[in-house]
Design a protein around this motif. Structure first.
Motif, PDB file in Angstrom:
ATOM      1  N   GLY A  95       0.824  -1.206   0.000  1.00 29.67           N
ATOM      2  CA  GLY A  95       0.000   0.000   0.000  1.00 29.67           C
ATOM      3  C   GLY A  95       0.857   1.255   0.000  1.00 29.67           C
ATOM      4  O   GLY A  95       0.592   2.212  -0.749  1.00 29.67           O
ATOM      5  N   TYR A  96       1.904   1.246   0.805  1.00 27.27           N
ATOM      6  CA  TYR A  96       2.787   2.413   0.865  1.00 27.27           C
ATOM      7  C   TYR A  96       3.534   2.601  -0.455  1.00 27.27           C
ATOM      8  O   TYR A  96       3.797   3.733  -0.871  1.00 27.27           O
ATOM      9  N   GLU A  99       1.305   4.400  -2.563  1.00 30.33           N
ATOM     10  CA  GLU A  99       1.212   5.802  -2.123  1.00 30.33           C
ATOM     11  C   GLU A  99       2.406   6.605  -2.628  1.00 30.33           C
ATOM     12  O   GLU A  99       2.258   7.771  -3.028  1.00 30.33           O
ATOM     13  N   SER A 104      -3.350   6.816  -4.644  1.00 31.11           N
ATOM     14  CA  SER A 104      -3.939   6.781  -3.302  1.00 31.11           C
ATOM     15  C   SER A 104      -5.060   5.743  -3.163  1.00 31.11           C
ATOM     16  O   SER A 104      -5.210   5.121  -2.098  1.00 31.11           O
ATOM     17  N   LYS A 105      -5.877   5.534  -4.222  1.00 33.07           N
ATOM     18  CA  LYS A 105      -6.970   4.552  -4.120  1.00 33.07           C
ATOM     19  C   LYS A 105      -6.422   3.137  -3.945  1.00 33.07           C
ATOM     20  O   LYS A 105      -6.924   2.361  -3.133  1.00 33.07           O
ATOM     21  N   ALA A 107      -3.494   2.397  -2.780  1.00 31.37           N
ATOM     22  CA  ALA A 107      -2.835   2.366  -1.468  1.00 31.37           C
ATOM     23  C   ALA A 107      -3.865   2.086  -0.370  1.00 31.37           C
ATOM     24  O   ALA A 107      -3.659   1.223   0.495  1.00 31.37           O
ATOM     25  N   GLU A 108      -4.982   2.812  -0.417  1.00 29.29           N
ATOM     26  CA  GLU A 108      -6.019   2.660   0.605  1.00 29.29           C
ATOM     27  C   GLU A 108      -6.570   1.233   0.608  1.00 29.29           C
ATOM     28  O   GLU A 108      -6.878   0.675   1.669  1.00 29.29           O
ATOM     29  N   LYS A 109      -6.692   0.624  -0.559  1.00 33.21           N
ATOM     30  CA  LYS A 109      -7.222  -0.744  -0.652  1.00 33.21           C
ATOM     31  C   LYS A 109      -6.344  -1.726   0.125  1.00 33.21           C
ATOM     32  O   LYS A 109      -6.839  -2.561   0.887  1.00 33.21           O
ATOM     33  N   TYR A 111      -4.123  -0.926   2.480  1.00 37.19           N
ATOM     34  CA  TYR A 111      -4.116  -0.564   3.907  1.00 37.19           C
ATOM     35  C   TYR A 111      -5.309  -1.213   4.612  1.00 37.19           C
ATOM     36  O   TYR A 111      -5.176  -1.754   5.717  1.00 37.19           O
ATOM     37  N   GLN A 112      -6.479  -1.146   3.953  1.00 36.25           N
ATOM     38  CA  GLN A 112      -7.685  -1.714   4.548  1.00 36.25           C
ATOM     39  C   GLN A 112      -7.592  -3.238   4.646  1.00 36.25           C
ATOM     40  O   GLN A 112      -8.092  -3.844   5.591  1.00 36.25           O
ATOM     41  N   LYS A 137       1.723   7.016   8.900  1.00 30.97           N
ATOM     42  CA  LYS A 137       0.273   6.865   8.745  1.00 30.97           C
ATOM     43  C   LYS A 137      -0.314   6.706  10.154  1.00 30.97           C
ATOM     44  O   LYS A 137      -0.709   5.616  10.583  1.00 30.97           O
ATOM     45  N   LEU A 140      -3.969   5.429  10.874  1.00 29.18           N
ATOM     46  CA  LEU A 140      -4.078   4.000  10.597  1.00 29.18           C
ATOM     47  C   LEU A 140      -3.347   3.179  11.661  1.00 29.18           C
ATOM     48  O   LEU A 140      -3.784   2.085  12.018  1.00 29.18           O
TER      49      LEU A 140
END
Length: 591
Positions: A95-96, A99, A104-105, A107-109, A111-112, A137, A140
């Protein structure tokens, strides 16, 4: 044969481990020096040799990212995720990576995915949270710590969460987390104090102080514990709200009688900070409740010192009442020494004081008590201007207690006495050593006197006023205030415009306050400011004038004006916190 095989196996493993350690050290050196391409080659070799070592992998990924090789890091991470799907912390790294590519989308996926995985693999939760923190982060990271604690009852991350809130500047949440953390385990109170001290100031109206106090009061109301009273006491002492600290101390004592010593210690702190009213309450409480005679007599002695400091008209009768009730013996030793000091400096009866001290000396129970009697005898000799006799006593204590606080005090007294007798060279030599004293009060006094001598020492036999100033200083020490004021007047007339002038004005102002001549003191402080607004005494003058206007003349507007001067014109002043607190109070701020 079997032993030989085992030995050879261990030898090979040892050589392999040493080689890896050497390679990692070299790679780390390249990494720290931003030589990422060289570091990447070494980390790549380490990852191939130790595919399960996430430290090597993380470093290699960082090297790829720092050299914009995002596709390489992506391919490697996807391979690792495919081969080790349960190692969900890899999702954070991937994810990073997205980023860093400003995707960003994506990355967020990932991270979640990492956060969601904690429910099934809570063992990786702490590592996931740490990775988020490493990547800055912070929100998070907090979620990861909280999610881990939710699914793993043995995991306690309140401390880490509190630290992250502190980094974010969310101080209300930070204090609440520290309090919740202590609610589960109050053995960590000293660690929490150490970390909270970074955000707490001496100012009771500082927003952080208020937030911390509210967090403690809320928790104290819902779940009363000693730890909350202990922290409130600690906070109030830092704010110099000694009366409020005493309330918390009494609450602790009500639950545990062993806490009485803390009340006595609070009394000493209040005494040193001239809050004599609270100090006396602490010592009275000690006298009423202690079952130890030594503690009782120590508290009685401190109350008698308060009576002397506050010019209690019944102080003489109080001393005599103590001796009449308890006698002159080992138990009242410290009180006898205190009485001798009073007889010398208040009653002006030094010969009587010597008799009292000579009577007390046989009752001393150890070398420290004997040394204190010698120091006091020396003080009496200085009072009589018998400097050489005083120096004998001071030097004896200095030699006997060279590395002890008593020895440092004796050395300062030697320097001060040498200064009184105009031996400025020797005084400076002693003071130079003491400026680095472990005892802050002695170090400060030594530095102040060193500066006075250095700035005003006669050059080429041209008079500078220092000898006269030392004479005035001696008279002030002897409580001969009018004579000291007279000499200071002569200095101001004879040495106008010379460096000694502002020192003489400052000393004279102090004596004017002592002798209840407040308007004259204010004139002197204004004169100091007019000489040099940037001088080392300017902020002292403004602050002390503000104090006089507030407490003696009851002119609130003038007091506010001078406190405000400190706040805006002298931001590095030692008086800044007190000036801000007092200005807000006088302005009527309500928080």
């Amino acid at each position: 044969m079997r032993f030989r095989i085992i030995f050879l196996t261990l030898l090979v493993f040892s050589i392999f481990s040493q080689a890896q350690s050497s390679t990692f050290a070299l790679a780390e050196n390249y990494f720290r020096n931003s030589e990422y391409e060289k570091a990447a080659q070494l980390y790549k070799d380490l990852v191939n040799r130790s595919p399960y070592n996430t430290t090597y992998l993380q470093r290699l990924i960082s090297c790829y990212q720092e050299t914009n090789q995002f596709e390489n890091s992506k391919t490697l991470l996807e391979q690792k995720i495919k081969s080790r799907p349960k190692l969900t912390l890899l999702n954070v790294m991937l994810g990073y990576n997205y980023e860093r590519e400003q995707k960003s989308k994506e990355a967020e996926k990932y991270y979640q995915r990492a956060l969601t995985s904690i429910k099934d693999e809570p063992g990786y939760g702490g590592t996931i949270a740490n990775l988020f923190k490493d990547y800055n982060k912070l929100d998070l990271a907090i979620k990861a710590y909280k999610e881990t604690s939710l699914h793993n009852p043995n995991a306690h991350y309140g401390f880490q969460i509190a630290q992250i809130y502190g980094e974010k500047g969310d101080f209300e949440f930070m204090f609440n987390e520290y309090v919740e953390y202590l609610d589960k385990n109050d053995n960590y109170i000293n660690i929490v104090k150490r970390y909270c001290a970074r955000y707490i100031t001496d100012d009771s109206e500082d927003s952080n102080n208020i937030l911390f106090k509210k967090a403690l009061l809320r928790k104290s109301a819902s779940n009363p514990k000693d730890v909350w009273n202990d922290l409130l006491r600690w906070l109030f002492i830092k704010q110099k709200d000694y009366g409020k600290a005493l309330v918390q101390n009494k609450a602790l004592y009500a639950r545990n009688n062993d806490r009485l010593v803390s009340i006595y210690q609070l009394g000493e702190i209040a005494f040193d900070n001239k809050d004599y009213e609270t100090a006396k309450k602490c010592f009275d409480f000690t006298i009423e409740n202690t079952s130890y005679l030594r503690d009782k007599f120590n508290a009685i002695q401190m109350n008698l010192q308060i009576a002397v400091k506050t010019n209690d008209p019944e102080v003489e009768q109080k001393f005599k009442a103590v001796f009449q009730e308890f006698g002159i013996n080992k138990s009242t030793f410290s009180i006898q020494v205190t009485y001798a000091d009073y007889v010398t400096f208040t009653k002006n009866q030094p010969e009587e004081a010597k008799k009292i001290l000579e009577t007390a000396l046989p009752f001393s129970e150890n070398k420290f008590q004997k040394a204190r009697v010698k120091l006091k005898l020396a003080d009496v000799h200085v009072y009589q201007s018998l400097f050489n006799k005083a120096l004998i006593y001071y030097s004896q204590v200095q030699t006997q207690f060279e590395n002890h606080e008593l020895g440092q005090l004796a050395r300062y007294k030697v320097a001060q006495t040498s200064y009184f007798k105009n031996d400025f060279k020797w005084a400076k030599a002693q003071l130079k050593v003491l400026k680095g004293s472990a005892t802050q009060l002695i170090a400060n006094d030594a530095a102040d006197l060193f500066l006075i001598i250095s700035d005003n020492q006669p050059k080429d036999s041209v008079p500078s006023g220092l000898k006269e100033y030392a004479k005035a200083d001696l008279l002030a020490f002897q409580n001969k205030d009018q004579e000291a004021l007279s000499i200071l007047n002569n200095i101001l007339a004879d040495y106008k415009g010379q460096p000694i002038e502002d020192e003489a004005l400052f000393k004279q102002a102090h004596l004017f306050v002592k002798t209840k001549q407040v308007p004259k003191a204010i004139e002197n402080y204004n004169a100091i400011i007019n000489i040099n607004k940037e001088g080392i005494l300017a902020d002292d003058a403004f602050y002390l004038m503000a104090e006089l206007y507030e407490n003696e003349l009851k002119d609130i507007e003038k007091a506010k004006e001078y406190y405000q001067k400190i706040i805006f014109d002298y931001p590095s002043s030692i008086y800044l916190v007190d000036a801000r607190k007092k200005f807000r109070r006088l302005r009527g701020d309500s928080i």
